[in-house]
Design a protein around this motif. Structure first.
Motif, PDB file in Angstrom:
ATOM      1  N   VAL A  39       0.846  -1.203   0.000  1.00  0.00           N
ATOM      2  CA  VAL A  39       0.000   0.000   0.000  1.00  0.00           C
ATOM      3  C   VAL A  39       0.877   1.247   0.000  1.00  0.00           C
ATOM      4  O   VAL A  39       0.670   2.182  -0.786  1.00  0.00           O
ATOM      5  CB  VAL A  39      -0.898   0.041   1.269  1.00  0.00           C
ATOM      6  N   LEU A  40       1.867   1.223   0.897  1.00  0.00           N
ATOM      7  CA  LEU A  40       2.705   2.411   1.068  1.00  0.00           C
ATOM      8  C   LEU A  40       3.492   2.762  -0.188  1.00  0.00           C
ATOM      9  O   LEU A  40       3.756   3.933  -0.459  1.00  0.00           O
ATOM     10  CB  LEU A  40       3.650   2.218   2.264  1.00  0.00           C
ATOM     11  N   GLN A  41       3.857   1.716  -0.955  1.00  0.00           N
ATOM     12  CA  GLN A  41       4.573   1.962  -2.214  1.00  0.00           C
ATOM     13  C   GLN A  41       3.695   2.722  -3.200  1.00  0.00           C
ATOM     14  O   GLN A  41       4.165   3.482  -4.027  1.00  0.00           O
ATOM     15  CB  GLN A  41       5.015   0.636  -2.837  1.00  0.00           C
ATOM     16  N   ARG A  42       2.384   2.473  -3.084  1.00  0.00           N
ATOM     17  CA  ARG A  42       1.432   3.072  -4.005  1.00  0.00           C
ATOM     18  C   ARG A  42       1.118   4.542  -3.655  1.00  0.00           C
ATOM     19  O   ARG A  42       0.798   5.345  -4.523  1.00  0.00           O
ATOM     20  CB  ARG A  42       0.144   2.224  -3.978  1.00  0.00           C
ATOM     21  N   LEU A  43       1.247   4.849  -2.361  1.00  0.00           N
ATOM     22  CA  LEU A  43       0.878   6.194  -1.906  1.00  0.00           C
ATOM     23  C   LEU A  43       1.986   7.208  -2.179  1.00  0.00           C
ATOM     24  O   LEU A  43       3.172   6.881  -2.098  1.00  0.00           O
ATOM     25  CB  LEU A  43       0.563   6.179  -0.409  1.00  0.00           C
ATOM     26  N   SER A  44       1.554   8.435  -2.488  1.00  0.00           N
ATOM     27  CA  SER A  44       2.557   9.478  -2.761  1.00  0.00           C
ATOM     28  C   SER A  44       3.062  10.085  -1.442  1.00  0.00           C
ATOM     29  O   SER A  44       2.558   9.760  -0.361  1.00  0.00           O
ATOM     30  CB  SER A  44       1.960  10.549  -3.665  1.00  0.00           C
ATOM     31  N   GLY A  45       4.034  10.976  -1.545  1.00  0.00           N
ATOM     32  CA  GLY A  45       4.727  11.550  -0.389  1.00  0.00           C
ATOM     33  C   GLY A  45       3.814  12.042   0.720  1.00  0.00           C
ATOM     34  O   GLY A  45       2.809  12.702   0.457  1.00  0.00           O
ATOM     35  N   ASN A  46       4.167  11.745   1.936  1.00  0.00           N
ATOM     36  CA  ASN A  46       3.466  12.195   3.144  1.00  0.00           C
ATOM     37  C   ASN A  46       2.083  11.577   3.370  1.00  0.00           C
ATOM     38  O   ASN A  46       1.456  11.859   4.388  1.00  0.00           O
ATOM     39  CB  ASN A  46       3.306  13.724   3.167  1.00  0.00           C
ATOM     40  N   CYS A  47       1.590  10.772   2.393  1.00  0.00           N
ATOM     41  CA  CYS A  47       0.253  10.197   2.549  1.00  0.00           C
ATOM     42  C   CYS A  47       0.187   9.276   3.768  1.00  0.00           C
ATOM     43  O   CYS A  47      -0.821   9.218   4.468  1.00  0.00           O
ATOM     44  CB  CYS A  47      -0.154   9.430   1.295  1.00  0.00           C
ATOM     45  N   ARG A  48       1.297   8.526   4.009  1.00  0.00           N
ATOM     46  CA  ARG A  48       1.310   7.626   5.152  1.00  0.00           C
ATOM     47  C   ARG A  48       1.026   8.416   6.440  1.00  0.00           C
ATOM     48  O   ARG A  48       0.153   8.067   7.225  1.00  0.00           O
ATOM     49  CB  ARG A  48       2.654   6.912   5.282  1.00  0.00           C
ATOM     50  N   GLU A  49       1.744   9.519   6.607  1.00  0.00           N
ATOM     51  CA  GLU A  49       1.593  10.318   7.821  1.00  0.00           C
ATOM     52  C   GLU A  49       0.189  10.949   7.902  1.00  0.00           C
ATOM     53  O   GLU A  49      -0.478  10.875   8.925  1.00  0.00           O
ATOM     54  CB  GLU A  49       2.653  11.427   7.877  1.00  0.00           C
ATOM     55  N   VAL A  50      -0.229  11.563   6.783  1.00  0.00           N
ATOM     56  CA  VAL A  50      -1.530  12.257   6.794  1.00  0.00           C
ATOM     57  C   VAL A  50      -2.656  11.284   7.154  1.00  0.00           C
ATOM     58  O   VAL A  50      -3.476  11.565   8.039  1.00  0.00           O
ATOM     59  CB  VAL A  50      -1.807  12.910   5.414  1.00  0.00           C
ATOM     60  N   LEU A  51      -2.655  10.126   6.490  1.00  0.00           N
ATOM     61  CA  LEU A  51      -3.729   9.161   6.747  1.00  0.00           C
ATOM     62  C   LEU A  51      -3.624   8.559   8.151  1.00  0.00           C
ATOM     63  O   LEU A  51      -4.635   8.267   8.790  1.00  0.00           O
ATOM     64  CB  LEU A  51      -3.695   8.050   5.689  1.00  0.00           C
ATOM     65  N   MET A  52      -2.375   8.380   8.613  1.00  0.00           N
ATOM     66  CA  MET A  52      -2.161   7.810   9.947  1.00  0.00           C
ATOM     67  C   MET A  52      -2.742   8.747  11.024  1.00  0.00           C
ATOM     68  O   MET A  52      -3.431   8.300  11.939  1.00  0.00           O
ATOM     69  CB  MET A  52      -0.655   7.612  10.153  1.00  0.00           C
ATOM     70  N   TYR A  53      -2.460  10.043  10.890  1.00  0.00           N
ATOM     71  CA  TYR A  53      -2.993  11.002  11.885  1.00  0.00           C
ATOM     72  C   TYR A  53      -4.510  11.133  11.730  1.00  0.00           C
ATOM     73  O   TYR A  53      -5.234  11.253  12.711  1.00  0.00           O
ATOM     74  CB  TYR A  53      -2.314  12.366  11.736  1.00  0.00           C
ATOM     75  N   TRP A  54      -4.973  11.073  10.486  1.00  0.00           N
ATOM     76  CA  TRP A  54      -6.428  11.139  10.252  1.00  0.00           C
ATOM     77  C   TRP A  54      -7.121   9.957  10.952  1.00  0.00           C
ATOM     78  O   TRP A  54      -8.105  10.141  11.666  1.00  0.00           O
ATOM     79  CB  TRP A  54      -6.709  11.121   8.736  1.00  0.00           C
ATOM     80  N   ALA A  55      -6.528   8.740  10.754  1.00  0.00           N
ATOM     81  CA  ALA A  55      -7.116   7.548  11.390  1.00  0.00           C
ATOM     82  C   ALA A  55      -6.984   7.624  12.912  1.00  0.00           C
ATOM     83  O   ALA A  55      -7.773   7.023  13.640  1.00  0.00           O
ATOM     84  CB  ALA A  55      -6.417   6.294  10.864  1.00  0.00           C
ATOM     85  N   GLY A  56      -5.990   8.368  13.379  1.00  0.00           N
ATOM     86  CA  GLY A  56      -5.794   8.499  14.834  1.00  0.00           C
ATOM     87  C   GLY A  56      -6.680   9.577  15.446  1.00  0.00           C
ATOM     88  O   GLY A  56      -6.575   9.841  16.642  1.00  0.00           O
ATOM     89  N   GLY A  57      -7.542  10.165  14.641  1.00  0.00           N
ATOM     90  CA  GLY A  57      -8.517  11.118  15.165  1.00  0.00           C
ATOM     91  C   GLY A  57      -7.994  12.539  15.313  1.00  0.00           C
ATOM     92  O   GLY A  57      -8.575  13.337  16.053  1.00  0.00           O
ATOM     93  N   TYR A  58      -6.926  12.863  14.605  1.00  0.00           N
ATOM     94  CA  TYR A  58      -6.368  14.222  14.703  1.00  0.00           C
ATOM     95  C   TYR A  58      -7.143  15.152  13.772  1.00  0.00           C
ATOM     96  O   TYR A  58      -7.527  14.746  12.662  1.00  0.00           O
ATOM     97  CB  TYR A  58      -4.884  14.219  14.326  1.00  0.00           C
ATOM     98  N   SER A  59      -7.356  16.378  14.229  1.00  0.00           N
ATOM     99  CA  SER A  59      -8.074  17.354  13.398  1.00  0.00           C
ATOM    100  C   SER A  59      -7.139  17.844  12.297  1.00  0.00           C
ATOM    101  O   SER A  59      -5.913  17.680  12.387  1.00  0.00           O
ATOM    102  CB  SER A  59      -8.514  18.546  14.262  1.00  0.00           C
ATOM    103  N   MET A  60      -7.727  18.449  11.280  1.00  0.00           N
ATOM    104  CA  MET A  60      -6.911  18.957  10.171  1.00  0.00           C
ATOM    105  C   MET A  60      -5.969  20.068  10.646  1.00  0.00           C
ATOM    106  O   MET A  60      -4.866  20.216  10.132  1.00  0.00           O
ATOM    107  CB  MET A  60      -7.812  19.457   9.031  1.00  0.00           C
ATOM    108  N   GLU A  61      -6.411  20.823  11.669  1.00  0.00           N
ATOM    109  CA  GLU A  61      -5.553  21.876  12.241  1.00  0.00           C
ATOM    110  C   GLU A  61      -4.315  21.231  12.888  1.00  0.00           C
ATOM    111  O   GLU A  61      -3.187  21.701  12.691  1.00  0.00           O
ATOM    112  CB  GLU A  61      -6.330  22.684  13.301  1.00  0.00           C
ATOM    113  N   GLU A  62      -4.548  20.170  13.633  1.00  0.00           N
ATOM    114  CA  GLU A  62      -3.426  19.476  14.310  1.00  0.00           C
ATOM    115  C   GLU A  62      -2.482  18.853  13.282  1.00  0.00           C
ATOM    116  O   GLU A  62      -1.259  18.946  13.401  1.00  0.00           O
ATOM    117  CB  GLU A  62      -3.980  18.384  15.242  1.00  0.00           C
TER     118      GLU A  62
END
Lengths: 194, 221
Positions: free
Chosen positions: A131-154
C-alpha cells in the motif's frame, strides 16, 4: 502526572522523529525488558515469546497514547507497559491452553499456532508495504494522523502544512489513492481486518 | 466547485446540514470512487491506523538488527578462536617433536655391574635408577672415583631422567678414550635437543670428530 511523562506523551502524538525517540528509549529500557522477560520465562514462555510480548506491549502503548488524546498516565510508563505485557501474555497462554485442550495435541498445535501467527504478521506487513509503495509523499503520515482522530488543524501543525485546508486537500488526495489501491486488491479488504 | 471528498467524514459523522447531505448523496450516485470511499470508509481507516503499527515495528526491528548481527559476529569469533586454538595446538605438537626425538634417540649406557670388592659405583647408580638422584649424586661425589668419572656417571644418571641442564652441568670436559668421548658428545647433543635448542644440537653434530663411532653418527643424523 509528572512533567517528563507529559513530554513523553506529547512526543508520541507529535512527529515521527519524536515518536521514534520515545520508542527507542522504551525499547532500550533494560530494567523493563528484563522484568517482562522474567515474567514470561517464569510463566511457561520462551525467550522469543518474551521479546514478542515486550515489542507488542510497546506498540499497544504507543497506539493507545496516539489514538486516545485524553489519555494520561496514572502510574509510571514502565508499570503501565508491564501491565499491558502481563495481560497480553495471560491472553496468549489462555489461547494456547484452549487450543491444546480442545485438540489434545499440545506440541503440534502450539507449533502450528506460532507459525500461523508469524505468517499473518508477515503477510500483514507485506500488504502494508505494498500500500505504502502506491501512496505518494506524506500520505502515510496524513492518513495515519487522520485515522488516529487528529483534526486537520493538528495535522497541519505536526506535518508543517500552511493551513488546515491544505492538510484537508492532501488527505483527500491520499484517500483517493488508497481507494484506488483497494479497488485493485478487493480480496485484501478482509485480510487487513484480521 | 465542491470537492465532496472533503465532506466524507462529516457525512458519515452526520454533521452535514440537510441541504449539504442531499447534495453529497447526489454526488455519490454519479461518482463511483466516492461511493467506494464511503462504503469502505472503515477499511480505509483501519489500513491507515495500521501505518502506526508498521512505523513502530520498523523502529523496533532496526534496534533488533544489530543484536542479530552481533550473534553472527559471535559465531565468527568462536570459529576463529577454534581455528587459532587448532593452529596453536598443531604448533605446540610440532614444537614437542624434539622431546619425542630424545626418547627415540636416547640409548642407555652400559651401566656398571656389581663387583665383589668395591660396589660404591654400582650402588650409587642403583640409587639413581630408583629415583634417588640427589643421594646417588652425593654417593658418587663421596666415592674414591676420579672427578671426571664421578661427573660422567652423574651426568649419565641425569640424562637417563631427561634432565638436560643437570646433564650438561656435569658432563666432563676430558676423557680417557674415544669411546667415552663419543658418549659425552652424544649426551651433550641430546641435552640440547631436549632443551629445544635444535640449531645448537645441529652445530654439535656437524662438529663431531671424523672418527666418531658410526653408531652415533647414524643415531644422530
Amino acid at each position: 502526572m509528572k512533567a517528563d511523562q507529559k513530554e513523553l506523551l506529547r512526543k508520541i502524538r507529535s512527529t515521527s522523529d519524536d515518536r521514534k525517540q520515545v520508542i527507542e528509549m522504551i525499547a532500550k529500557n533494560t530494567e523493563l525488558g528484563n522484568a517482562i522477560r522474567s515474567y514470561v520465562l517464569s510463566n511457561s514462555g520462551s525467550s522469543d515469546d518474551a521479546t514478542m510480548v515486550f515489542h507488542d506491549s510497546i506498540i499497544d502503548f504507543i497506539k493507545k497514547v496516539f489514538t486516545d488524546h485524553s489519555f494520561e498516565l496514572s502510574s509510571t510508563v514502565d508499570s503501565y507497559i508491564f501491565g499491558i505485557a502481563k495481560n497480553k501474555w495471560y491472553g496468549i497462554l489462555k489461547s494456547r491452553k484452549f487450543k491444546s485442550d480442545s485438540l489434545d495435541e499440545v506440541l503440534v498445535r502450539e507449533g502450528e499456532e506460532t507459525i500461523f501467527a508469524n505468517i499473518n504478521q508477515k503477510e500483514k506487513s507485506a500488504i502494508l508495504k505494498n500500500v505504502l509503495q502506491r501512496l505518494s509523499g506524506n500520505c502515510r503520515e496524513v492518513l495515519m494522523y487522520w485515522a488516529g482522530g487528529y483534526s486537520m488543524e493538528e495535522i497541519a501543525i505536526i506535518l508543517n502544512y500552511k493551513s488546515a485546508g491544505m492538510a484537508r486537500k492532501k488527505k483527500c488526495l491520499c484517500m483517493k489513492e488508497l481507494v484506488d489501491w483497494l479497488e485493485e486488491h478487493p480480496h485484501l479488504k478482509n485480510e487487513l481486518r484480521k | 466547485m465542491t470537492d465532496y471528498w472533503e465532506h466524507i467524514d462529516d457525512y458519515l459523522g452526520n454533521k452535514l446540514s440537510p441541504v449539504a447531505k442531499l447534495s453529497f448523496e447526489n454526488a455519490l450516485k454519479s461518482d463511483r470512487k466516492l461511493e467506494s470511499a464511503v462504503e469502505n470508509y472503515n477499511t480505509l481507516k483501519l489500513i491507515s491506523s495500521e501505518f502506526l503499527d508498521e512505523e513502530v515495528r520498523n523502529v523496533l526491528s532496526k534496534l533488533e538488527a544489530p543484536k542479530k548481527g552481533n550473534t553472527k559476529l559471535k559465531y565468527v569469533i568462536i570459529l576463529v578462536a577454534i581455528a587459532v586454538l587448532g593452529l596453536i595446538s598443531y604448533l605446540y605438537q610440532a614444537d614437542k617433536k624434539p622431546e619425542i626425538l630424545y626418547a627415540e634417540v636416547y640409548e642407555e649406557p652400559a651401566w656398571p655391574i656389581r663387583r665383589s670388592v668395591d660396589n660404591s659405583l654400582s650402588d650409587a647408580i642403583k640409587l639413581g635408577m630408583d629415583g634417588n638422584i640427589e643421594m646417588a649424586k652425593q654417593k658418587l661425589l663421596d666415592s674414591g672415583l676420579e672427578t671426571s668419572e664421578q661427573q660422567y656417571w652423574i651426568a649419565e644418571l641425569f640424562a637417563s631422567k631427561e634432565m638436560a641442564d643437570s646433564t650438561l652441568a656435569y658432563l666432563p670436559k676430558s676423557w680417557h678414550d674415544n669411546i667415552r668421548r663419543d658418549r659425552i658428545n652424544y649426551l651433550e647433543i641430546l641435552s640440547y635437543i631436549k632443551k629445544g635448542q635444535n640449531e645448537k644440537a645441529k652445530q654439535l653434530i656437524d662438529a663431531l670428530p671424523p672418527d666418531t663411532d658410526d653408531w652415533y653418527i647414524k643415531k644422530l643424523k
